[in-house]
Design a protein around this motif. Structure first.
Motif, PDB file in Angstrom:
ATOM      1  N   ARG A  34       0.890   4.071  -2.896  1.00 24.44           N
ATOM      2  CA  ARG A  34       0.545   5.444  -2.527  1.00 24.44           C
ATOM      3  C   ARG A  34       1.649   6.416  -2.941  1.00 24.44           C
ATOM      4  N   THR A  35       2.907   6.062  -2.655  1.00 23.02           N
ATOM      5  CA  THR A  35       4.006   6.960  -3.016  1.00 23.02           C
ATOM      6  C   THR A  35       4.170   7.065  -4.531  1.00 23.02           C
ATOM      7  N   LYS A  68       1.726   6.885  -6.694  1.00 25.11           N
ATOM      8  CA  LYS A  68       0.630   7.759  -7.126  1.00 25.11           C
ATOM      9  C   LYS A  68       0.949   9.227  -6.806  1.00 25.11           C
ATOM     10  N   GLU A  69       1.462   9.469  -5.604  1.00 25.75           N
ATOM     11  CA  GLU A  69       1.821  10.840  -5.212  1.00 25.75           C
ATOM     12  C   GLU A  69       2.909  11.400  -6.123  1.00 25.75           C
ATOM     13  N   ASN A  81       0.831  -1.210   0.000  1.00 26.88           N
ATOM     14  CA  ASN A  81       0.000   0.000   0.000  1.00 26.88           C
ATOM     15  C   ASN A  81       0.861   1.255   0.000  1.00 26.88           C
TER      16      ASN A  81
END
Length: 191
Positions: free
Chosen positions: A72-73, A75-76, A68
Motif C-alpha cells: 500500500r505504501t 503504491k501511495e 499489505n
C-alpha cells in the motif's frame, strides 16, 4: 528347530500390535493427572500445542498485514511521485493564460510601452508565484566565492584588491528551493 515367531507369524504380529497399543494408551494414573490439571496443553492434529497454533496464526496474520502495508505504501508513493507537481502546475496555468493573451496582443500592438508593461506584469506574477512555492534567487555578485553554491566559469583579474576571491559577474542565476540549492550560480570570480 524353528522359533515360535517363524512357526506362527500371525500370532507374533498380534502380540506386537497389542504391545504398541499398551504403550500409547494412557495409564490410569496419567488420566487422573490430566483430569486434575485442566491447564495442561492440548495437542492439535498437527502435533503442536494450542498455544503454538495461536502464536503461529498471529505470526502469519502479522506477516500478511505487513506485506499489505508495504504494498500500500509503495503504491501511495508512486502516486505521489506522479502527482507531486500537480499543485505547481495548477498554479502556473494562470501565468500561461496571461502569456498567451500577451502573445496575441503583441501581434496587433502598435504601442511598445504597453506591451512591455504587460510582459513585466506577467513576469512579476510568475516570480511571486515561484517565491510562494519556495523558489528563491541567489545574490552572488560581490559575495565571496563559495563552491557549495557557485560554479566558477572563469577567473579574471580583479578590478581592485577588495574583489579578489569574490564574485565579479554572474552569468546565470542560481536558485534555492526551500533552502536547498537546485541550481548553482554560474559566476566569474576575481583573481
Amino acid at each position: 528347530m524353528s522359533t515360535r515367531a517363524e512357526q506362527n507369524p500371525e500370532e507374533e504380529l498380534n502380540n506386537t500390535q497389542s504391545e504398541t497399543n499398551q504403550a500409547t494408551e494412557p495409564t490410569a494414573s496419567e488420566e487422573q493427572t490430566e483430569q486434575q490439571n485442566p491447564e495442561s496443553e492440548e495437542t492439535s492434529p498437527e502435533g503442536g500445542t494450542a498455544e503454538a497454533d495461536e502464536l503461529r496464526d498471529k505470526y502469519l496474520r502479522l506477516h500478511a498485514e505487513f506485506d499489505n502495508f508495504r504494498r500500500r505504501t509503495s503504491k501511495e508513493r508512486l502516486e505521489l511521485f506522479k502527482t507531486a507537481n500537480q499543485e505547481l502546475m495548477v498554479a502556473l496555468i494562470p501565468v500561461l493564460d496571461d502569456l498567451e493573451r500577451a502573445q496575441a496582443a503583441m501581434k496587433d500592438a502598435q504601442d511598445v510601452n504597453a506591451v512591455r508593461e504587460g510582459v513585466e506584469l506577467i513576469f512579476n506574477k510568475f516570480q511571486s508565484l515561484l517565491q510562494q512555492k519556495g523558489l528563491k534567487a541567489m545574490d552572488a555578485v560581490g559575495q565571496p566565492f563559495d563552491a557549495d553554491v557557485h560554479e566558477a566559469i572563469t577567473q579574471i583579474p580583479a578590478p581592485n584588491e577588495e574583489m579578489k576571491g569574490k564574485v565579479i559577474d554572474q552569468v546565470e542565476k542560481g536558485y534555492y528551493l526551500n533552502d536547498k540549492v537546485v541550481r548553482f550560480a554560474k559566476v566569474v570570480i576575481g583573481a
